[in-house]
Design a protein around this motif. Sequence first.
Motif, PDB file in Angstrom:
ATOM      1  N   LEU A  45       0.834  -1.212   0.000  1.00  0.00           N
ATOM      2  CA  LEU A  45       0.000   0.000   0.000  1.00  0.00           C
ATOM      3  C   LEU A  45       0.862   1.253   0.000  1.00  0.00           C
ATOM      4  CD1 LEU A  45      -2.754   1.420   0.151  1.00  0.00           C
ATOM      5  CD2 LEU A  45      -2.629   1.177   2.662  1.00  0.00           C
ATOM      6  N   TYR A  46       1.913   1.263   0.808  1.00  0.00           N
ATOM      7  CA  TYR A  46       2.828   2.411   0.874  1.00  0.00           C
ATOM      8  C   TYR A  46       3.335   2.775  -0.526  1.00  0.00           C
ATOM      9  CZ  TYR A  46       7.212   4.924   1.560  1.00  0.00           C
ATOM     10  OH  TYR A  46       8.239   5.833   1.467  1.00  0.00           O
ATOM     11  N   HIS A  47       3.810   1.785  -1.260  1.00  0.00           N
ATOM     12  CA  HIS A  47       4.371   2.064  -2.591  1.00  0.00           C
ATOM     13  C   HIS A  47       3.296   2.500  -3.578  1.00  0.00           C
ATOM     14  CE1 HIS A  47       8.557   1.153  -1.902  1.00  0.00           C
ATOM     15  NE2 HIS A  47       8.162   0.150  -1.126  1.00  0.00           N
ATOM     16  N   GLN A  48       2.112   1.921  -3.483  1.00  0.00           N
ATOM     17  CA  GLN A  48       1.041   2.337  -4.383  1.00  0.00           C
ATOM     18  C   GLN A  48       0.606   3.770  -4.089  1.00  0.00           C
ATOM     19  OE1 GLN A  48      -1.917  -0.496  -5.771  1.00  0.00           O
ATOM     20  NE2 GLN A  48      -3.495   0.838  -4.920  1.00  0.00           N
ATOM     21  N   LEU A  49       0.471   4.109  -2.814  1.00  0.00           N
ATOM     22  CA  LEU A  49       0.111   5.481  -2.448  1.00  0.00           C
ATOM     23  C   LEU A  49       1.182   6.471  -2.896  1.00  0.00           C
ATOM     24  CD1 LEU A  49      -1.195   4.795   1.156  1.00  0.00           C
ATOM     25  CD2 LEU A  49      -2.590   5.597  -0.766  1.00  0.00           C
ATOM     26  N   HIS A  50       2.437   6.061  -2.745  1.00  0.00           N
ATOM     27  CA  HIS A  50       3.544   6.922  -3.170  1.00  0.00           C
ATOM     28  C   HIS A  50       3.481   7.155  -4.678  1.00  0.00           C
ATOM     29  CE1 HIS A  50       7.394   7.979  -0.844  1.00  0.00           C
ATOM     30  NE2 HIS A  50       7.170   8.910  -1.738  1.00  0.00           N
ATOM     31  N   LYS A  51       3.210   6.100  -5.418  1.00  0.00           N
ATOM     32  CA  LYS A  51       3.065   6.212  -6.873  1.00  0.00           C
ATOM     33  C   LYS A  51       1.980   7.227  -7.218  1.00  0.00           C
ATOM     34  CE  LYS A  51       1.138   3.592 -10.691  1.00  0.00           C
ATOM     35  NZ  LYS A  51       0.391   2.399 -11.040  1.00  0.00           N
ATOM     36  N   HIS A  52       0.845   7.138  -6.545  1.00  0.00           N
ATOM     37  CA  HIS A  52      -0.262   8.052  -6.833  1.00  0.00           C
ATOM     38  C   HIS A  52       0.071   9.481  -6.401  1.00  0.00           C
ATOM     39  CE1 HIS A  52      -2.995   4.292  -6.744  1.00  0.00           C
ATOM     40  NE2 HIS A  52      -2.309   4.396  -7.865  1.00  0.00           N
ATOM     41  N   HIS A  53       0.810   9.619  -5.312  1.00  0.00           N
ATOM     42  CA  HIS A  53       1.279  10.930  -4.849  1.00  0.00           C
ATOM     43  C   HIS A  53       2.151  11.577  -5.922  1.00  0.00           C
ATOM     44  CE1 HIS A  53       3.345  13.808  -2.167  1.00  0.00           C
ATOM     45  NE2 HIS A  53       4.479  13.313  -2.621  1.00  0.00           N
ATOM     46  N   TRP A  54       3.025  10.792  -6.531  1.00  0.00           N
ATOM     47  CA  TRP A  54       3.914  11.315  -7.569  1.00  0.00           C
ATOM     48  C   TRP A  54       3.157  11.699  -8.833  1.00  0.00           C
ATOM     49  CZ3 TRP A  54       7.222   6.372  -6.941  1.00  0.00           C
ATOM     50  CH2 TRP A  54       8.083   6.504  -5.851  1.00  0.00           C
ATOM     51  N   ASN A  55       2.119  10.963  -9.167  1.00  0.00           N
ATOM     52  CA  ASN A  55       1.489  11.083 -10.479  1.00  0.00           C
ATOM     53  C   ASN A  55       0.175  11.840 -10.513  1.00  0.00           C
ATOM     54  OD1 ASN A  55       3.397   9.618 -12.162  1.00  0.00           O
ATOM     55  ND2 ASN A  55       2.817   7.841 -10.928  1.00  0.00           N
ATOM     56  N   VAL A  56      -0.345  12.251  -9.355  1.00  0.00           N
ATOM     57  CA  VAL A  56      -1.622  12.958  -9.360  1.00  0.00           C
ATOM     58  C   VAL A  56      -1.488  14.257 -10.153  1.00  0.00           C
ATOM     59  CG1 VAL A  56      -1.226  14.163  -7.155  1.00  0.00           C
ATOM     60  CG2 VAL A  56      -3.555  13.754  -7.935  1.00  0.00           C
ATOM     61  N   ALA A  57      -2.536  14.575 -10.895  1.00  0.00           N
ATOM     62  CA  ALA A  57      -2.555  15.797 -11.706  1.00  0.00           C
ATOM     63  C   ALA A  57      -3.983  16.326 -11.723  1.00  0.00           C
ATOM     64  CB  ALA A  57      -2.079  15.490 -13.122  1.00  0.00           C
ATOM     65  N   GLY A  58      -4.122  17.533 -12.175  1.00  0.00           N
ATOM     66  CA  GLY A  58      -5.456  18.095 -12.333  1.00  0.00           C
ATOM     67  C   GLY A  58      -5.763  19.168 -11.312  1.00  0.00           C
ATOM     68  N   ALA A  59      -7.014  19.618 -11.350  1.00  0.00           N
ATOM     69  CA  ALA A  59      -7.447  20.752 -10.536  1.00  0.00           C
ATOM     70  C   ALA A  59      -7.300  20.491  -9.043  1.00  0.00           C
ATOM     71  CB  ALA A  59      -8.890  21.105 -10.867  1.00  0.00           C
ATOM     72  N   GLU A  60      -7.453  19.247  -8.628  1.00  0.00           N
ATOM     73  CA  GLU A  60      -7.366  18.918  -7.204  1.00  0.00           C
ATOM     74  C   GLU A  60      -5.983  18.403  -6.811  1.00  0.00           C
ATOM     75  OE1 GLU A  60     -11.918  17.585  -7.678  1.00  0.00           O
ATOM     76  OE2 GLU A  60     -10.212  16.694  -8.651  1.00  0.00           O
ATOM     77  N   PHE A  61      -5.006  18.633  -7.679  1.00  0.00           N
ATOM     78  CA  PHE A  61      -3.653  18.112  -7.477  1.00  0.00           C
ATOM     79  C   PHE A  61      -3.119  18.314  -6.066  1.00  0.00           C
ATOM     80  CE2 PHE A  61       0.703  19.639  -7.040  1.00  0.00           C
ATOM     81  CZ  PHE A  61       1.396  18.446  -7.193  1.00  0.00           C
ATOM     82  N   LEU A  62      -3.074  19.553  -5.613  1.00  0.00           N
ATOM     83  CA  LEU A  62      -2.380  19.854  -4.361  1.00  0.00           C
ATOM     84  C   LEU A  62      -3.024  19.161  -3.164  1.00  0.00           C
ATOM     85  CD1 LEU A  62      -0.006  21.193  -3.029  1.00  0.00           C
ATOM     86  CD2 LEU A  62      -1.375  23.257  -2.769  1.00  0.00           C
ATOM     87  N   ASP A  63      -4.337  19.256  -3.049  1.00  0.00           N
ATOM     88  CA  ASP A  63      -5.018  18.623  -1.911  1.00  0.00           C
ATOM     89  C   ASP A  63      -4.779  17.118  -1.897  1.00  0.00           C
ATOM     90  OD1 ASP A  63      -6.037  20.986  -0.925  1.00  0.00           O
ATOM     91  OD2 ASP A  63      -8.013  20.735  -1.860  1.00  0.00           O
ATOM     92  N   ILE A  64      -4.917  16.478  -3.036  1.00  0.00           N
ATOM     93  CA  ILE A  64      -4.747  15.019  -3.095  1.00  0.00           C
ATOM     94  C   ILE A  64      -3.282  14.650  -2.910  1.00  0.00           C
ATOM     95  CG2 ILE A  64      -5.008  12.981  -4.564  1.00  0.00           C
ATOM     96  CD1 ILE A  64      -7.515  14.358  -5.741  1.00  0.00           C
ATOM     97  N   HIS A  65      -2.388  15.413  -3.492  1.00  0.00           N
ATOM     98  CA  HIS A  65      -0.951  15.190  -3.347  1.00  0.00           C
ATOM     99  C   HIS A  65      -0.560  15.208  -1.865  1.00  0.00           C
ATOM    100  CE1 HIS A  65       3.261  15.495  -4.707  1.00  0.00           C
ATOM    101  NE2 HIS A  65       3.430  16.435  -3.787  1.00  0.00           N
ATOM    102  N   VAL A  66      -1.006  16.213  -1.143  1.00  0.00           N
ATOM    103  CA  VAL A  66      -0.704  16.347   0.294  1.00  0.00           C
ATOM    104  C   VAL A  66      -1.381  15.224   1.083  1.00  0.00           C
ATOM    105  CG1 VAL A  66      -1.080  17.809   2.322  1.00  0.00           C
ATOM    106  CG2 VAL A  66      -0.258  18.827   0.179  1.00  0.00           C
ATOM    107  N   PHE A  67      -2.640  14.950   0.779  1.00  0.00           N
ATOM    108  CA  PHE A  67      -3.372  13.878   1.468  1.00  0.00           C
ATOM    109  C   PHE A  67      -2.660  12.538   1.306  1.00  0.00           C
ATOM    110  CE2 PHE A  67      -6.424  10.373   0.894  1.00  0.00           C
ATOM    111  CZ  PHE A  67      -6.866  10.245   2.210  1.00  0.00           C
TER     112      PHE A  67
END
Length: 181
Positions: A43-65
């Motif tokens: 889970l840690y690695h999958q979440l990290h992957k999504h943290h790196w790759n999130v894009a779009g209007a909600e980028f910052l909130d989701i990136h930080v979350f």
Amino acid sequence: MSTQKTVRQEAGTVEENALRIETAKAEQIVDALNADLANAYVLYHQLHKHHWNVAGAEFLDIHVFLQEVYEDVEDAADELAERLQALGGVPHASMTTLAEEATVEPEDENVYDIRTSLSNDLEMMGDMIESYREHVELVNGLGDYATGEMLREQLEDLEEHAHHVEHYLEDDTLVLESATK
């Protein structure tokens, strides 16, 4: 540098422990915790992957979350490993063993839209929540209430994160879909 290697404890073994939990019981607990440890790192690695790759209007909130969540998962993994060692066991540590022993299915290497990514995270979290519940019951049944309490606390954190992911996946949003779709 010394070339002499001394194995202090073989992986997969459980020795007597200062916690006074019988070795036969400790073996069952160590197996359960090693599965939770492996799942946590997947889970840690999958979440990290999504943290790196999130894009779009909600980028910052989701990136930080996602960073907050993967840091919590990493802390939980560390706590699991330390408890395993205290019980006389050897925590899984190699990437190969962690991947082989995990009971959750990781997402592949592709980058997906954030809704798909979060849905995959939520699915994995749900599987882990079920596993944690089973392991709380197991360890309590074996008389290891301290491990049960640790797992309950981690379960509460994981449930809270899953609940927040569920909110991100709601269809109520200020971001409008493109008229070209």
